[in-house]
Design a protein around this motif. Structure first.
Motif, PDB file in Angstrom:
ATOM      1  N   ASN A 245       0.852  -1.314   0.121  1.00  8.20           N
ATOM      2  CA  ASN A 245      -0.072   0.098   0.220  1.00  8.20           C
ATOM      3  C   ASN A 245       0.768   1.593   0.379  1.00  8.20           C
ATOM      4  OD1 ASN A 245      -2.396  -1.935   0.188  1.00  8.20           O
ATOM      5  ND2 ASN A 245      -1.722  -2.175   2.549  1.00  8.20           N
ATOM      6  N   PRO A 246       1.793   1.477  -1.213  1.00  9.07           N
ATOM      7  CA  PRO A 246       2.039   2.628  -1.294  1.00  9.07           C
ATOM      8  C   PRO A 246       1.305   4.025  -1.459  1.00  9.07           C
ATOM      9  CG  PRO A 246       3.044   1.380  -3.745  1.00  9.07           C
ATOM     10  CD  PRO A 246       2.252   0.456  -2.453  1.00  9.07           C
ATOM     11  N   SER A 247       1.804   4.794  -0.769  1.00 11.69           N
ATOM     12  CA  SER A 247       0.655   6.143  -1.649  1.00 11.69           C
ATOM     13  C   SER A 247       1.579   7.614  -1.717  1.00 11.69           C
ATOM     14  CB  SER A 247      -0.630   6.404  -0.174  1.00 11.69           C
ATOM     15  OG  SER A 247       0.667   6.601   0.952  1.00 11.69           O
ATOM     16  N   TYR A 248       0.487   8.199  -2.214  1.00 13.22           N
ATOM     17  CA  TYR A 248       1.266  10.104  -2.384  1.00 13.22           C
ATOM     18  C   TYR A 248       0.822  10.550  -1.652  1.00 13.22           C
ATOM     19  CZ  TYR A 248       2.733   7.635  -7.569  1.00 13.22           C
ATOM     20  OH  TYR A 248       3.248   7.125  -7.930  1.00 13.22           O
ATOM     21  N   LEU A 257      -3.640   5.900  11.345  1.00 15.28           N
ATOM     22  CA  LEU A 257      -5.020   5.482  10.330  1.00 15.28           C
ATOM     23  C   LEU A 257      -4.788   4.996   9.151  1.00 15.28           C
ATOM     24  CD1 LEU A 257      -6.397   9.039  10.923  1.00 15.28           C
ATOM     25  CD2 LEU A 257      -7.417   6.794  11.946  1.00 15.28           C
ATOM     26  N   PHE A 258      -2.878   5.371   8.253  1.00 14.29           N
ATOM     27  CA  PHE A 258      -2.740   5.316   7.392  1.00 14.29           C
ATOM     28  C   PHE A 258      -1.173   4.318   7.616  1.00 14.29           C
ATOM     29  CE2 PHE A 258      -4.585   8.956   7.008  1.00 14.29           C
ATOM     30  CZ  PHE A 258      -5.590   8.591   6.061  1.00 14.29           C
ATOM     31  N   GLY A 259      -0.512   3.947   8.292  1.00 13.16           N
ATOM     32  CA  GLY A 259       0.597   3.422   8.829  1.00 13.16           C
ATOM     33  C   GLY A 259       0.789   1.468   8.278  1.00 13.16           C
ATOM     34  N   TYR A 260      -0.422   0.853   8.487  1.00 16.08           N
ATOM     35  CA  TYR A 260      -0.299  -0.615   8.775  1.00 16.08           C
ATOM     36  C   TYR A 260      -1.039  -1.143   7.790  1.00 16.08           C
ATOM     37  CZ  TYR A 260      -2.767  -0.028  12.825  1.00 16.08           C
ATOM     38  OH  TYR A 260      -4.036  -0.151  13.950  1.00 16.08           O
ATOM     39  N   ASN A 261      -1.691  -2.159   7.477  1.00 17.26           N
ATOM     40  CA  ASN A 261      -2.050  -2.839   7.068  1.00 17.26           C
ATOM     41  C   ASN A 261      -3.006  -3.507   8.043  1.00 17.26           C
ATOM     42  OD1 ASN A 261      -4.057  -5.102   6.208  1.00 17.26           O
ATOM     43  ND2 ASN A 261      -3.021  -5.304   3.899  1.00 17.26           N
ATOM     44  N   LEU A 262      -4.236  -3.405   8.295  1.00 20.13           N
ATOM     45  CA  LEU A 262      -5.070  -3.256   9.436  1.00 20.13           C
ATOM     46  C   LEU A 262      -5.813  -5.473   9.591  1.00 20.13           C
ATOM     47  CD1 LEU A 262      -7.915  -0.528  10.034  1.00 20.13           C
ATOM     48  CD2 LEU A 262      -6.447  -0.946  10.998  1.00 20.13           C
ATOM     49  N   GLU A 263      -5.844  -5.459   8.357  1.00 18.88           N
ATOM     50  CA  GLU A 263      -5.901  -7.516   8.838  1.00 18.88           C
ATOM     51  C   GLU A 263      -4.181  -7.505   8.826  1.00 18.88           C
ATOM     52  OE1 GLU A 263      -7.290  -8.442   4.346  1.00 18.88           O
ATOM     53  OE2 GLU A 263      -8.964  -6.797   4.883  1.00 18.88           O
ATOM     54  N   THR A 264      -3.451  -7.451   8.212  1.00 20.17           N
ATOM     55  CA  THR A 264      -1.722  -8.353   8.712  1.00 20.17           C
ATOM     56  C   THR A 264      -1.369  -7.352   9.090  1.00 20.17           C
ATOM     57  OG1 THR A 264      -1.176  -6.333   6.871  1.00 20.17           O
ATOM     58  CG2 THR A 264      -2.311  -8.888   6.262  1.00 20.17           C
ATOM     59  N   GLY A 265      -1.283  -6.277   9.800  1.00 16.32           N
ATOM     60  CA  GLY A 265      -0.448  -5.881  10.578  1.00 16.32           C
ATOM     61  C   GLY A 265       0.720  -5.121  10.713  1.00 16.32           C
ATOM     62  N   VAL A 266       1.031  -5.476   9.074  1.00 11.47           N
ATOM     63  CA  VAL A 266       2.192  -5.160   8.447  1.00 11.47           C
ATOM     64  C   VAL A 266       1.985  -3.636   7.906  1.00 11.47           C
ATOM     65  CG1 VAL A 266       3.812  -5.514   6.563  1.00 11.47           C
ATOM     66  CG2 VAL A 266       2.528  -7.357   7.697  1.00 11.47           C
ATOM     67  N   GLN A 267       3.512  -3.400   7.752  1.00  9.98           N
ATOM     68  CA  GLN A 267       3.545  -1.714   7.774  1.00  9.98           C
ATOM     69  C   GLN A 267       3.971  -1.454   6.834  1.00  9.98           C
ATOM     70  OE1 GLN A 267       6.988   1.284  10.078  1.00  9.98           O
ATOM     71  NE2 GLN A 267       6.780   1.976   8.215  1.00  9.98           N
ATOM     72  N   ASN A 268       3.104  -0.396   6.204  1.00  4.48           N
ATOM     73  CA  ASN A 268       2.884   0.059   4.675  1.00  4.48           C
ATOM     74  C   ASN A 268       3.801   1.079   4.137  1.00  4.48           C
ATOM     75  OD1 ASN A 268       0.092  -0.556   4.462  1.00  4.48           O
ATOM     76  ND2 ASN A 268      -0.532   0.963   4.832  1.00  4.48           N
ATOM     77  N   ASP A 269       3.938   0.606   3.114  1.00  2.47           N
ATOM     78  CA  ASP A 269       5.323   1.187   2.294  1.00  2.47           C
ATOM     79  C   ASP A 269       5.401   3.000   2.617  1.00  2.47           C
ATOM     80  OD1 ASP A 269       6.469  -0.608   1.371  1.00  2.47           O
ATOM     81  OD2 ASP A 269       6.128  -0.655  -0.382  1.00  2.47           O
ATOM     82  N   GLY A 270       5.783   3.918   2.440  1.00  6.64           N
ATOM     83  CA  GLY A 270       6.134   4.917   2.912  1.00  6.64           C
ATOM     84  C   GLY A 270       4.859   6.080   1.817  1.00  6.64           C
ATOM     85  N   ILE A 271       5.243   6.870   2.253  1.00 11.67           N
ATOM     86  CA  ILE A 271       4.218   8.100   1.683  1.00 11.67           C
ATOM     87  C   ILE A 271       5.065   9.020   0.400  1.00 11.67           C
ATOM     88  CG2 ILE A 271       3.229   9.886   1.667  1.00 11.67           C
ATOM     89  CD1 ILE A 271       3.539   8.732   4.935  1.00 11.67           C
ATOM     90  N   ALA A 272       5.138   8.866  -0.624  1.00  5.87           N
ATOM     91  CA  ALA A 272       5.741   9.641  -2.198  1.00  5.87           C
ATOM     92  C   ALA A 272       5.308  10.463  -2.284  1.00  5.87           C
ATOM     93  CB  ALA A 272       6.283   8.662  -3.040  1.00  5.87           C
ATOM     94  N   HIS A 273       6.140  11.968  -2.429  1.00  7.19           N
ATOM     95  CA  HIS A 273       5.610  13.559  -2.692  1.00  7.19           C
ATOM     96  C   HIS A 273       4.430  13.339  -4.032  1.00  7.19           C
ATOM     97  CE1 HIS A 273       5.696  17.489  -2.120  1.00  7.19           C
ATOM     98  NE2 HIS A 273       6.607  17.031  -3.740  1.00  7.19           N
TER      99      HIS A 273
END
Length: 450
Positions: A245-248, A257-273
């Motif tokens: 789940n990388p995002s912009y 709210l956005f830092g990890y996957n609620l189902e897996t608990g794994v931290q999401n990828d960072g927020i690219a500019h």
């Protein structure tokens, strides 16, 4: 008219009188103030230094016309080497010696009129010179795609390491020829290791000669070395994946709210500019630009809604589209001076890897993934005075050998993998809220392509 002629005559006489008092000194006409040559100086102490003698002296008392002290010696090439200090100094450093045999130095006092005193001779043994110490400690070992060189330079003295390789001068006859493009310059007590590349994966003869600014050259270290097989990994095959789940965005986001996957608990990828600063720009072959930029997540402490603490670990995930075994990586930071060992430039990072056999790779992390290595960037010897060599290293030669430079004992640097997850852990300025990388260049052995 008569008065004018008398005036010219007096000027001419004065000029001739002045010229009669002139003497030639080192090719420059100096005014001879009279008084004869100055007395000899007195040597108080001689301190042996690496490749040098530090001579402490006293000038003869009662002569205000002393100008300087000159020290000379004849080097091994038969040339005279000269050093000077003003009358306000009582120490002169005479450099450029090699070996530890006794040497002879001549010292003389020179006055304002260019008169030179009788010689005071100093005979003493210098310590082994920095270039000789480096030659004795020089170690050449096989590396991926080339040779690793290591040496000592505790005195941080400038010298060069010349690289010689075999070249065929006529049928059946080879000789060692210097490759000027490979010359290594050392003037640092900390950065005393480097790699020379690219060379084929065959046994070949290498020669290494060291020289210093005084023209001294060491004997040649000759080694038969077989570089390990290595190739530059094609950046065109590397593609970012969206499974974490990388995002912009134009700033960090709330981890809750956005830092990890609620189902897996794994931290999401960072927020690219933006897409122009997204993960793909880390693999586009451009080493001097303003490319990848991603923001950190932040956490808001309970009961302190206006406060933020940033999560420094930021992840970026890729499919390499090949199974490979990494040998080394190079990081190219932003070339602006404000990013030199500073700001959002990446200082510490980890490489995680896995392959197709790990069927839970997108739902579990770090479980099922292999820590390939953890790496930390070097710091200048003196942040207040960064050398040109340290600057060039940071912008153009920031390299990490996957096995040798790994800092984590739990890592497995020799494992092969297809999918890579970069964990950016620390920037040179820890308070920065984002990370930047221009290019992440990889080298290694490709085992399988998809």
């Amino acid at each position: 008219m008569k008065r004018y002629i008398i005036y010219l005559f007096l000027c001419l006489v004065s000029s001739l009188s002045l010229l009669s008092c002139m003497d030639s000194y080192l090719g420059i006409e100096q005014l001879d103030l009279g008084g004869g040559k100055p007395e000899k100086l007195t040597v108080d102490k001689v301190v042996s230094k690496p490749g040098a003698l530090e001579i402490h002296f006293s000038l003869p008392a009662g002569n205000p016309k002393h100008s300087q002290v000159i020290a000379t010696y004849i080097n091994k090439a038969g040339n005279e080497v000269e050093f000077k200090v003003s009358r306000y100094s009582h120490i002169i450093l005479v450099e450029g010696f090699t070996g530890t045999n006794e040497v002879s130095v001549e010292l003389a006092v020179v006055d304002e009129g260019g008169n030179k005193s009788d010689i005071t001779q100093v005979r003493e043994k210098p310590l082994l010179s920095p270039v000789e110490i480096a030659r004795q400690s020089l170690l050449a070992t096989p590396a991926f795609g080339g040779v690793k060189l290591e040496w000592e330079n505790k005195e941080a003295q400038p010298f060069a390491i010349h690289i010689l390789t075999e070249d065929q001068i006529q049928m059946g006859e080879k000789t060692l020829i210097e490759d000027p493009s490979k010359t290594i310059y050392s003037s640092d007590s900390l950065n005393t290791a480097t790699y020379i590349r690219q060379y084929d994966n065959v046994e070949q003869k290498f020669g290494f000669v060291l020289s210093d600014k005084w023209g001294n050259r060491t004997d040649t270290l000759i080694e038969l070395i077989t570089p390990f097989k290595e190739q530059l990994i094609d950046f065109n095959t590397v593609k970012p994946v969206a499974y974490f789940n990388p995002s912009y965005g134009t700033s960090g986001k709330d981890y809750a709210l956005f830092g990890y996957n609620l189902e897996t608990g794994v931290q999401n990828d960072g927020i690219a500019h933006s897409a122009n600063f997204g993960p793909q720009t880390m693999f586009n072959g451009i080493t001097a630009a303003n490319n990848f930029l991603a923001y950190k997540f932040f956490k808001i402490p309970e009961g302190q809604p206006t406060q933020r603490t940033y999560v420094h670990d930021l992840y970026v995930t890729f499919d390499l589209n090949q199974d490979l075994r990494l040998s080394r990586v190079q990081i190219y930071p932003r070339p602006s001076a404000s990013y030199l060992y500073a700001r959002s430039s990446v200082k510490r990072f980890r490489i995680w890897g896995t392959n197709d056999a790990n069927t839970t790779r997108w739902s579990k992390f770090p479980e099922g993934w292999i820590l390939i290595g953890e790496y930390e960037g070097k710091m200048p010897a003196n942040m207040a005075s960064i050398t040109q060599e340290e600057t060039d290293y940071f912008y153009n030669k920031q390299e990490y050998a996957v096995s040798e430079d790994n800092k984590n004992p739990d890592a497995k640097p020799t494992e092969s993998f297809r999918y890579m997850r970069l964990q950016l852990m620390e920037s040179y300025t820890p308070t920065e809220t984002f990370y930047t990388i221009n290019e992440f260049k990889m080298f290694g052995e490709v085992l399988k392509s998809y």
